[in-house]
Design an enzyme around this catalytic site. Structure first.
Site, PDB file in Angstrom:
ATOM      1  N   SER A 131      21.546  47.466  52.229  1.00 36.44           N
ATOM      2  CA  SER A 131      20.649  46.990  50.974  1.00 36.44           C
ATOM      3  C   SER A 131      21.106  47.800  49.815  1.00 36.44           C
ATOM      4  CB  SER A 131      19.007  47.760  51.330  1.00 36.44           C
ATOM      5  OG  SER A 131      18.419  47.548  49.981  1.00 36.44           O
ATOM      6  N   GLU A 133      19.141  48.956  47.610  1.00 36.01           N
ATOM      7  CA  GLU A 133      18.546  50.263  47.712  1.00 36.01           C
ATOM      8  C   GLU A 133      19.201  51.624  47.826  1.00 36.01           C
ATOM      9  OE1 GLU A 133      15.012  50.938  46.666  1.00 36.01           O
ATOM     10  OE2 GLU A 133      15.696  49.362  45.677  1.00 36.01           O
ATOM     11  N   TYR A 155      13.008  54.936  52.865  1.00 38.87           N
ATOM     12  CA  TYR A 155      13.669  53.470  53.177  1.00 38.87           C
ATOM     13  C   TYR A 155      15.325  53.681  52.998  1.00 38.87           C
ATOM     14  CZ  TYR A 155      15.069  48.683  52.893  1.00 38.87           C
ATOM     15  OH  TYR A 155      15.838  47.540  53.058  1.00 38.87           O
TER      16      TYR A 155
HETATM   17  P1  NAP Z   1      11.025  41.057  56.389  1.00 42.41           P
HETATM   18  O1  NAP Z   1      10.456  39.951  55.671  1.00 42.41           O
HETATM   19  O2  NAP Z   1       9.991  42.384  55.988  1.00 42.41           O
HETATM   20  O3  NAP Z   1      11.224  41.210  57.933  1.00 42.41           O
HETATM   21  C1  NAP Z   1      11.331  42.383  58.562  1.00 42.41           C
HETATM   22  C2  NAP Z   1      11.382  41.991  60.129  1.00 42.41           C
HETATM   23  O4  NAP Z   1      11.477  43.002  60.869  1.00 42.41           O
HETATM   24  C3  NAP Z   1       9.975  41.264  60.602  1.00 42.41           C
HETATM   25  O5  NAP Z   1      10.586  40.341  61.509  1.00 42.41           O
HETATM   26  C4  NAP Z   1       9.349  42.328  61.262  1.00 42.41           C
HETATM   27  O6  NAP Z   1       8.423  42.105  62.392  1.00 42.41           O
HETATM   28  C5  NAP Z   1      10.643  43.126  61.961  1.00 42.41           C
HETATM   29  N1  NAP Z   1      10.254  44.524  62.423  1.00 42.41           N
HETATM   30  C6  NAP Z   1       9.685  45.460  61.679  1.00 42.41           C
HETATM   31  N2  NAP Z   1       9.798  46.570  62.447  1.00 42.41           N
HETATM   32  C7  NAP Z   1      10.282  46.105  63.564  1.00 42.41           C
HETATM   33  C8  NAP Z   1      10.341  47.055  64.961  1.00 42.41           C
HETATM   34  N3  NAP Z   1       9.985  48.288  64.974  1.00 42.41           N
HETATM   35  N4  NAP Z   1      10.815  46.253  65.891  1.00 42.41           N
HETATM   36  C9  NAP Z   1      11.225  45.043  65.859  1.00 42.41           C
HETATM   37  N5  NAP Z   1      11.133  44.264  64.801  1.00 42.41           N
HETATM   38  C10 NAP Z   1      10.670  45.026  63.491  1.00 42.41           C
HETATM   39  O7  NAP Z   1      12.261  41.730  55.793  1.00 42.41           O
HETATM   40  P2  NAP Z   1      13.395  40.725  54.853  1.00 42.41           P
HETATM   41  O8  NAP Z   1      13.013  40.462  53.592  1.00 42.41           O
HETATM   42  O9  NAP Z   1      13.382  39.230  55.838  1.00 42.41           O
HETATM   43  O10 NAP Z   1      14.589  41.518  55.037  1.00 42.41           O
HETATM   44  C11 NAP Z   1      15.337  41.446  56.414  1.00 42.41           C
HETATM   45  C12 NAP Z   1      16.289  42.865  56.510  1.00 42.41           C
HETATM   46  O11 NAP Z   1      16.940  42.917  55.538  1.00 42.41           O
HETATM   47  C13 NAP Z   1      15.418  44.001  56.638  1.00 42.41           C
HETATM   48  O12 NAP Z   1      16.111  44.855  57.333  1.00 42.41           O
HETATM   49  C14 NAP Z   1      15.507  44.471  55.175  1.00 42.41           C
HETATM   50  O13 NAP Z   1      15.523  45.873  55.162  1.00 42.41           O
HETATM   51  C15 NAP Z   1      17.014  44.030  54.789  1.00 42.41           C
HETATM   52  N6  NAP Z   1      17.209  43.848  53.285  1.00 42.41           N
HETATM   53  C16 NAP Z   1      16.117  43.096  52.725  1.00 42.41           C
HETATM   54  C17 NAP Z   1      16.518  42.853  51.306  1.00 42.41           C
HETATM   55  C18 NAP Z   1      15.578  41.687  50.401  1.00 42.41           C
HETATM   56  O14 NAP Z   1      15.596  41.609  49.354  1.00 42.41           O
HETATM   57  N7  NAP Z   1      14.830  40.781  51.243  1.00 42.41           N
HETATM   58  C19 NAP Z   1      17.618  43.211  50.554  1.00 42.41           C
HETATM   59  C20 NAP Z   1      18.600  44.041  51.476  1.00 42.41           C
HETATM   60  C21 NAP Z   1      18.225  44.287  52.447  1.00 42.41           C
HETATM   61  P3  NAP Z   1       7.102  41.488  61.915  1.00 42.41           P
HETATM   62  O15 NAP Z   1       7.221  40.093  61.721  1.00 42.41           O
HETATM   63  O16 NAP Z   1       6.206  41.634  63.461  1.00 42.41           O
HETATM   64  O17 NAP Z   1       6.495  42.485  61.065  1.00 42.41           O
HETATM   65  O1  F7E Z   2       9.849  46.062  44.263  1.00 47.12           O
HETATM   66  C1  F7E Z   2       8.335  47.223  41.026  1.00 47.12           C
HETATM   67  C2  F7E Z   2       8.743  48.297  41.934  1.00 47.12           C
HETATM   68  O2  F7E Z   2       9.020  46.043  46.350  1.00 47.12           O
HETATM   69  C3  F7E Z   2      10.660  45.567  42.918  1.00 47.12           C
HETATM   70  C4  F7E Z   2      13.126  45.295  49.935  1.00 47.12           C
HETATM   71  O3  F7E Z   2      13.308  43.721  50.333  1.00 47.12           O
HETATM   72  O4  F7E Z   2      14.483  44.837  48.118  1.00 47.12           O
HETATM   73  C5  F7E Z   2      13.316  45.059  48.202  1.00 47.12           C
HETATM   74  O5  F7E Z   2      12.769  46.440  47.685  1.00 47.12           O
HETATM   75  C6  F7E Z   2      10.371  46.748  41.790  1.00 47.12           C
HETATM   76  C7  F7E Z   2      10.319  48.153  42.133  1.00 47.12           C
HETATM   77  O6  F7E Z   2      11.409  45.542  46.176  1.00 47.12           O
HETATM   78  C8  F7E Z   2       4.959  46.448  41.887  1.00 47.12           C
HETATM   79  O7  F7E Z   2       8.396  49.591  41.563  1.00 47.12           O
HETATM   80  C9  F7E Z   2       6.047  47.063  40.189  1.00 47.12           C
HETATM   81  O8  F7E Z   2      10.862  48.687  40.957  1.00 47.12           O
HETATM   82  O9  F7E Z   2       9.697  43.856  45.473  1.00 47.12           O
HETATM   83  P1  F7E Z   2       9.878  45.241  45.513  1.00 47.12           P
HETATM   84  P2  F7E Z   2      12.249  46.690  46.222  1.00 47.12           P
HETATM   85  O10 F7E Z   2      11.312  47.902  46.036  1.00 47.12           O
HETATM   86  O11 F7E Z   2      13.433  46.331  45.237  1.00 47.12           O
HETATM   87  C10 F7E Z   2      15.441  45.932  48.339  1.00 47.12           C
HETATM   88  C11 F7E Z   2      16.968  45.408  48.134  1.00 47.12           C
HETATM   89  C12 F7E Z   2      15.242  46.019  49.883  1.00 47.12           C
HETATM   90  O12 F7E Z   2      16.202  46.207  50.823  1.00 47.12           O
HETATM   91  C13 F7E Z   2      13.676  46.197  50.418  1.00 47.12           C
HETATM   92  O13 F7E Z   2      13.863  45.861  51.718  1.00 47.12           O
HETATM   93  O14 F7E Z   2       9.065  46.162  41.406  1.00 47.12           O
HETATM   94  N1  F7E Z   2       6.816  46.886  41.032  1.00 47.12           N
HETATM   95  N2  F7E Z   2       4.848  46.706  40.472  1.00 47.12           N
HETATM   96  C14 F7E Z   2       6.351  46.687  42.185  1.00 47.12           C
HETATM   97  N3  F7E Z   2       6.608  46.314  43.437  1.00 47.12           N
HETATM   98  C15 F7E Z   2       5.538  46.065  44.484  1.00 47.12           C
HETATM   99  N4  F7E Z   2       6.165  46.056  45.730  1.00 47.12           N
HETATM  100  N5  F7E Z   2       4.261  46.013  44.085  1.00 47.12           N
HETATM  101  C16 F7E Z   2       3.984  46.153  42.677  1.00 47.12           C
HETATM  102  O15 F7E Z   2       2.735  46.056  42.494  1.00 47.12           O
END
Ligand code: NAP
Ligand code: F7E
Length: 337
Positions: A131, A133, A155
């Site tokens: 990520s 992050e 995280y």
């Molecule tokens: P998501 O929608 O939150 O999906 C997470 C998945 O992980 C869900 O299927 C969840 O199952 C499963 N999971 C959580 N805890 C688990 C456990 N203990 N054992 C088995 N499965 C578990 O996330 P996403 O946005 O699709 O992201 C996919 C991956 O990419 C994650 O690893 C995330 O950290 C990473 N990532 C995401 C982003 C982004 O912007 N979306 C960017 C960079 C990296 P349930 O449905 O049962 O909760």
């Molecule tokens: O926050 C601000 C918050 O939770 C984005 C995950 O998929 O991307 C995701 O992480 C920004 C942050 O995503 C609210 O403070 C303001 O600055 O949508 P977010 P994230 O934290 O960037 C990365 C790449 C991952 O890997 C992660 O799995 O938005 N913000 N107000 C808020 N964020 C949330 N959630 N809720 C608010 O009310």
């Protein structure tokens, strides 16, 4: 020959798009799902419901990244050609409340899966969902594969461990293992508590007269937001190369939460300033202020390029949430976008 893939996190946003993507490429797709007290396959149900999709090639198995023996049994049983490790406690804010659980799944869970692969002797190609992050308090702008990490949350710290253990298994055991360093990617299937989806869902509810206020945290944070279906294509491309490697996947554009509000609300003919209020509950103990990715390596080596840009992404998510609300109100079942 039909190839077999295992996706952990198949019920999540990316897992569901990747499952569709691989089924369309004729893969046999296996997914790890957690037992839950309510149905958790909402993002996959349309695959089973559509007579034109190859649902007999999609197989779901109960398991958990905390359960090493279940992982080993599953790897041995299905002997996948490719493993995509997408499962995680993926919410940054929640990771401050549950740091130990986040470490157990997002860090130790990865080494459990890698050990299951090593011990069974099955030699799949391995994708780790790393990520942006991990760049946290950024040491360079834009961020690329060589930018040092500076994690700012439990995280991100857990994801840094998983990044390095993936590199370590590649170097120690000659495993074809890749890290995709994906910047934020969104879609109509994005979890409702991430900021983009929280906003687009609120726009639909406000427009329909069902919500008066939207409470948010830091509006100044800037992110590089792309479109999730395009990002799962990049994951697959990494595992088709001659050599394993680590790649940034991004759009090379950055926008603030405030800008997302402006585009999303104005698309529905609304002024966001009338509805948004700040709530300290959504602030984080440490924030990531600015992310912007340089995806030159992915473009050059994978031939990957993002096409859906910021404003189009915000608008398509608003449209999808308006449609979703309308179908719920009309009592119609919905096939996810
Ligand atoms: P998501 O929608 O939150 O999906 C997470 C998945 O992980 C869900 O299927 C969840 O199952 C499963 N999971 C959580 N805890 C688990 C456990 N203990 N054992 C088995 N499965 C578990 O996330 P996403 O946005 O699709 O992201 C996919 C991956 O990419 C994650 O690893 C995330 O950290 C990473 N990532 C995401 C982003 C982004 O912007 N979306 C960017 C960079 C990296 P349930 O449905 O049962 O909760
Ligand atoms: O926050 C601000 C918050 O939770 C984005 C995950 O998929 O991307 C995701 O992480 C920004 C942050 O995503 C609210 O403070 C303001 O600055 O949508 P977010 P994230 O934290 O960037 C990365 C790449 C991952 O890997 C992660 O799995 O938005 N913000 N107000 C808020 N964020 C949330 N959630 N809720 C608010 O009310």
């Amino acid at each position: 020959m039909t190839r077999t893939a295992l996706i952990t996190g198949i019920t999540g946003q990316d897992g569901s798009y990747l499952a569709e993507f691989l089924l369309a490429k004729n893969y046999e797709v296996h997914g790890l799902i957690r037992r839950a007290s309510t149905f958790n396959t909402g993002r996959l149900d349309h695959i089973y419901a559509d007579p034109h999709t190859p649902r007999n090639r999609l197989h779901l198995h109960y398991g958990d990244l905390s359960d090493a023996s279940a992982l080993a049994r599953l790897i041995a049983k299905i002997a996948p050609d490719e493993v995509y490790n997408l499962a995680a406690q993926s919410h940054v804010r929640v990771s401050f409340d549950c740091p130990e659980f986040t470490a157990d799944i997002d860090a130790t869970g990865t080494v459990r899966l890698l050990e299951a692969i090593r011990e069974t002797g099955v030699r799949p190609r391995f994708y780790q969902a790393s990520s942006s992050e991990m760049f946290g308090k950024v040491q360079e702008v834009p961020q690329k594969e060589t930018t040092p990490f500076y994690p700012r949350s439990p995280y991100a710290a857990a994801k840094v461990y998983s990044y390095w253990i993936t590199v370590n298994y590649r170097e120690s055991y000659d495993l074809f293992a890749c890290n995709g360093i994906l910047f934020n990617h969104e879609s109509p299937r994005r979890g409702e508590t991430f900021v983009t989806r929280k906003i687009t869902r609120a726009v639909a509810h406000i427009k329909a007269g069902l919500q008066d206020k939207l409470y948010l945290g830091n509006l100044d944070a800037k992110r590089d937001w792309g479109y999730a279906p395009e990002y799962v294509d990049a994951m697959w491309r990494m595992l088709q190369q001659d050599q394993p490697g680590d790649y940034v996947v991004a759009t090379n554009e950055t926008h603030s939460v405030r800008e997302f509000l402006e585009v999303a609300f104005s698309h529905a003919g609304l002024d966001w300033q009338k509805y948004v209020e700040l709530d300290p509950r959504y602030q984080r103990p440490a924030e990531v202020d600015l992310l912007i990715g340089d995806y030159s390596k992915a473009r050059a080596q994978l031939g990957w390029e993002p096409t859906t840009r910021f404003a189009e992404l915000a608008r398509l998510m608003v449209d999808a949430d308006i449609d979703l609300l309308r179908s719920h109100r009309e009592g119609k079942a919905r096939v996810t976008a």
